[in-house]
Design a protein around this motif. Sequence first.
Motif, PDB file in Angstrom:
ATOM      1  N   LEU A 243      38.410  29.478  95.552  1.00 12.36           N
ATOM      2  CA  LEU A 243      38.283  30.012  96.906  1.00 12.36           C
ATOM      3  C   LEU A 243      37.192  29.288  97.690  1.00 12.36           C
ATOM      4  CD1 LEU A 243      38.609  33.818  96.098  1.00 12.36           C
ATOM      5  CD2 LEU A 243      40.207  32.489  97.490  1.00 12.36           C
ATOM      6  N   VAL A 244      36.051  29.050  97.051  1.00 13.90           N
ATOM      7  CA  VAL A 244      34.951  28.353  97.724  1.00 13.90           C
ATOM      8  C   VAL A 244      35.396  26.961  98.162  1.00 13.90           C
ATOM      9  CG1 VAL A 244      32.687  27.283  97.365  1.00 13.90           C
ATOM     10  CG2 VAL A 244      33.100  29.641  96.618  1.00 13.90           C
ATOM     11  N   ARG A 245      36.074  26.240  97.274  1.00 15.19           N
ATOM     12  CA  ARG A 245      36.536  24.885  97.617  1.00 15.19           C
ATOM     13  C   ARG A 245      37.505  24.912  98.783  1.00 15.19           C
ATOM     14  NH1 ARG A 245      36.559  24.238  91.896  1.00 15.19           N
ATOM     15  NH2 ARG A 245      38.804  24.691  91.827  1.00 15.19           N
ATOM     16  N   ALA A 246      38.404  25.900  98.794  1.00 16.14           N
ATOM     17  CA  ALA A 246      39.383  25.987  99.881  1.00 16.14           C
ATOM     18  C   ALA A 246      38.690  26.255 101.216  1.00 16.14           C
ATOM     19  CB  ALA A 246      40.403  27.084  99.575  1.00 16.14           C
ATOM     20  N   LYS A 247      37.743  27.179 101.230  1.00 15.10           N
ATOM     21  CA  LYS A 247      37.034  27.509 102.479  1.00 15.10           C
ATOM     22  C   LYS A 247      36.224  26.327 102.984  1.00 15.10           C
ATOM     23  CE  LYS A 247      36.726  32.309 100.974  1.00 15.10           C
ATOM     24  NZ  LYS A 247      35.851  33.318 100.350  1.00 15.10           N
ATOM     25  N   ARG A 248      35.569  25.624 102.079  1.00 11.40           N
ATOM     26  CA  ARG A 248      34.769  24.478 102.509  1.00 11.40           C
ATOM     27  C   ARG A 248      35.649  23.328 102.975  1.00 11.40           C
ATOM     28  NH1 ARG A 248      29.909  24.906  97.942  1.00 11.40           N
ATOM     29  NH2 ARG A 248      29.053  26.840  98.823  1.00 11.40           N
ATOM     30  N   LYS A 249      36.823  23.195 102.384  1.00 16.70           N
ATOM     31  CA  LYS A 249      37.738  22.150 102.839  1.00 16.70           C
ATOM     32  C   LYS A 249      38.188  22.438 104.271  1.00 16.70           C
ATOM     33  CE  LYS A 249      41.524  19.285 101.245  1.00 16.70           C
ATOM     34  NZ  LYS A 249      42.354  18.917 100.084  1.00 16.70           N
ATOM     35  N   ILE A 250      38.460  23.702 104.566  1.00 19.20           N
ATOM     36  CA  ILE A 250      38.839  24.087 105.924  1.00 19.20           C
ATOM     37  C   ILE A 250      37.702  23.775 106.892  1.00 19.20           C
ATOM     38  CG2 ILE A 250      39.271  26.092 107.420  1.00 19.20           C
ATOM     39  CD1 ILE A 250      40.931  27.273 105.116  1.00 19.20           C
ATOM     40  N   ARG A 251      36.470  24.121 106.497  1.00 18.70           N
ATOM     41  CA  ARG A 251      35.307  23.859 107.361  1.00 18.70           C
ATOM     42  C   ARG A 251      35.071  22.367 107.539  1.00 18.70           C
ATOM     43  NH1 ARG A 251      29.997  25.136 104.473  1.00 18.70           N
ATOM     44  NH2 ARG A 251      30.582  23.131 103.582  1.00 18.70           N
ATOM     45  N   ASP A 252      35.020  21.629 106.424  1.00 20.00           N
ATOM     46  CA  ASP A 252      34.644  20.214 106.489  1.00 20.00           C
ATOM     47  C   ASP A 252      35.720  19.359 107.153  1.00 20.00           C
ATOM     48  OD1 ASP A 252      32.369  20.998 105.182  1.00 20.00           O
ATOM     49  OD2 ASP A 252      33.034  20.309 103.204  1.00 20.00           O
ATOM     50  N   ALA A 253      36.976  19.774 107.016  1.00 12.32           N
ATOM     51  CA  ALA A 253      38.063  19.020 107.651  1.00 12.32           C
ATOM     52  C   ALA A 253      38.265  19.415 109.108  1.00 12.32           C
ATOM     53  CB  ALA A 253      39.367  19.224 106.871  1.00 12.32           C
ATOM     54  N   GLY A 254      37.507  20.403 109.558  1.00 12.58           N
ATOM     55  CA  GLY A 254      37.626  20.826 110.949  1.00 12.58           C
ATOM     56  C   GLY A 254      38.976  21.460 111.260  1.00 12.58           C
ATOM     57  N   ILE A 255      39.571  22.112 110.256  1.00 12.65           N
ATOM     58  CA  ILE A 255      40.868  22.771 110.472  1.00 12.65           C
ATOM     59  C   ILE A 255      40.653  23.980 111.373  1.00 12.65           C
ATOM     60  CG2 ILE A 255      42.752  24.018 109.351  1.00 12.65           C
ATOM     61  CD1 ILE A 255      42.197  22.284 106.854  1.00 12.65           C
ATOM     62  N   SER A 256      41.344  24.006 112.481  1.00 10.36           N
ATOM     63  CA  SER A 256      41.124  25.071 113.460  1.00 10.36           C
ATOM     64  C   SER A 256      41.909  26.322 113.099  1.00 10.36           C
ATOM     65  CB  SER A 256      41.542  24.609 114.860  1.00 10.36           C
ATOM     66  OG  SER A 256      42.927  24.334 114.901  1.00 10.36           O
ATOM     67  N   LEU A 257      41.360  27.471 113.488  1.00 10.28           N
ATOM     68  CA  LEU A 257      42.046  28.739 113.280  1.00 10.28           C
ATOM     69  C   LEU A 257      43.016  28.930 114.429  1.00 10.28           C
ATOM     70  CD1 LEU A 257      41.885  31.418 111.440  1.00 10.28           C
ATOM     71  CD2 LEU A 257      40.772  32.371 113.441  1.00 10.28           C
ATOM     72  N   ALA A 258      44.233  28.508 114.232  1.00  9.16           N
ATOM     73  CA  ALA A 258      45.221  28.599 115.308  1.00  9.16           C
ATOM     74  C   ALA A 258      46.612  28.491 114.713  1.00  9.16           C
ATOM     75  CB  ALA A 258      45.008  27.485 116.328  1.00  9.16           C
ATOM     76  N   VAL A 259      47.554  29.128 115.364  1.00 15.09           N
ATOM     77  CA  VAL A 259      48.954  28.909 115.016  1.00 15.09           C
ATOM     78  C   VAL A 259      49.274  27.474 115.403  1.00 15.09           C
ATOM     79  CG1 VAL A 259      51.328  29.557 115.524  1.00 15.09           C
ATOM     80  CG2 VAL A 259      49.579  31.321 115.338  1.00 15.09           C
ATOM     81  N   PRO A 260      49.839  26.675 114.493  1.00 17.48           N
ATOM     82  CA  PRO A 260      50.054  25.257 114.800  1.00 17.48           C
ATOM     83  C   PRO A 260      51.029  25.048 115.952  1.00 17.48           C
ATOM     84  CG  PRO A 260      51.106  25.874 112.725  1.00 17.48           C
ATOM     85  CD  PRO A 260      50.279  27.040 113.152  1.00 17.48           C
ATOM     86  N   ALA A 261      50.965  23.857 116.525  1.00 16.28           N
ATOM     87  CA  ALA A 261      51.888  23.497 117.598  1.00 16.28           C
ATOM     88  C   ALA A 261      53.324  23.559 117.099  1.00 16.28           C
ATOM     89  CB  ALA A 261      51.556  22.092 118.105  1.00 16.28           C
ATOM     90  N   ASP A 262      54.244  23.703 118.032  1.00 12.04           N
ATOM     91  CA  ASP A 262      55.648  23.899 117.669  1.00 12.04           C
ATOM     92  C   ASP A 262      56.165  22.821 116.719  1.00 12.04           C
ATOM     93  OD1 ASP A 262      55.674  26.139 119.201  1.00 12.04           O
ATOM     94  OD2 ASP A 262      56.820  25.286 120.869  1.00 12.04           O
ATOM     95  N   HIS A 263      55.779  21.563 116.944  1.00 15.70           N
ATOM     96  CA  HIS A 263      56.338  20.490 116.116  1.00 15.70           C
ATOM     97  C   HIS A 263      55.769  20.505 114.694  1.00 15.70           C
ATOM     98  CE1 HIS A 263      52.547  18.645 117.404  1.00 15.70           C
ATOM     99  NE2 HIS A 263      52.673  17.801 116.400  1.00 15.70           N
ATOM    100  N   LEU A 264      54.660  21.258 114.477  1.00 13.42           N
ATOM    101  CA  LEU A 264      54.085  21.371 113.140  1.00 13.42           C
ATOM    102  C   LEU A 264      54.500  22.655 112.424  1.00 13.42           C
ATOM    103  CD1 LEU A 264      50.433  20.185 113.873  1.00 13.42           C
ATOM    104  CD2 LEU A 264      52.275  18.854 112.839  1.00 13.42           C
TER     105      LEU A 264
END
Length: 398
Positions: free
Chosen positions: A153-174
């Motif tokens: 869980l820690v690795r997953a959360k840090r990957k989201i933070r470090d990769a700058g993955i935004s908290l958003a429903v992805p765009a239609d094409h994604l």
Amino acid sequence: MNTPGPAVERVYREHRARMLAALIRVFGDFELAEDVLQDACALALRRWVAGVPDDPVAWLLTVARNRAIDRLRRDRVGREKEASAVPADFPEHSVERLLSLGDERLSLVFTCCHPALAEEARVALTLQAVVGLTAGEIARMFLVGEATLAQRLVRAKRKIRDAGISLAVPADHLLPERLTSVLAVVYLIYTHAYGTGPGLRDEAVRLAKLVATLMPDEPEVLGLVALLLLHESRSGTRLSAEGDLVLLADQDTSRWDQVRIAEAVGVLDRALRHGTVGPYQLQAMIAVQHAQPPPDWARIAALYSMLLTVEPSPVVALNHAVAVAESVGAAAGLELVDGIEGLDRYHLWHATRADLLRRQGREGEAAVAYERAHELATDPADRRFLAGRLRDAPPEPR
């Protein structure tokens, strides 16, 4: 003196995912959001002794926001990023938005299921962040150590933070790429929860319906909703009053939830009108056949054959073999079962072989297969059922 514990627990349980989603959206850090929300709840246990605030969610969010800003300001990296990482003001209407059924919770689901994360991490993160299970509870579900699961869980959360993955429903094409993962995670939550009581199963159904609010015209989403509703319609008859397994053919159909079945059929009809049939729709079509007895086994075998072409797997092949055995005969089914590879440690493969051997009068061989199935089974109800079958089967001659 008032005891604020129950009030804090209720607000946290009911609104945790929404509050967490808002904090992650603002600060971009899973771990920080979780920590400051816990801090806010701890403070509430002390402050709410005098009375629960009129808007407890707003109170918790305000405290959590302030704690997050303070923590970032104390941290050197936080100070360097403060201008961009910390908003000047928390959105005034964020609480109102959180309390509405909408993108915040969906965004959290889609973030947990980002394709950059490994599948086991997606499931675990969704169970913790969206459903609210502890690391220990999730670890027990997946039969791994709690420390191992916590690190995952820690690795997953840090990957989201470090990769700058935004908290958003992805765009239609994604959406198509992410949607496959989201649906798989929701279905895994349901299947892992099947023997644990209604709470987590209900949460999986709720998540599926939540995704359907975002994509009401996506046939596979509707297929999954229909499939889960059909499974739930029979859940009350799966076990006896003593907790023993009741086979589908022996269940009391008068106790099946006809309201859920009707809802599922309606949702499935909507899905099929789109003209593209995927694996969840096919599984729902199979479940409909079982929900409207007597089942048409030839039709079920044909549907499983279609499912094998769309989503080939040893488990689907096993279910196809069972349907063939019911529609054509045990010998034909056993031939297919024996041709499946990769299921030697799957107790249902051995249990199916045992049943088909027994139906052909090969009692000794059936006993050996039942014994192996019993060794591999982990669910107590499954083990009791197989033990009963094993007692009834004569031993293999020496």
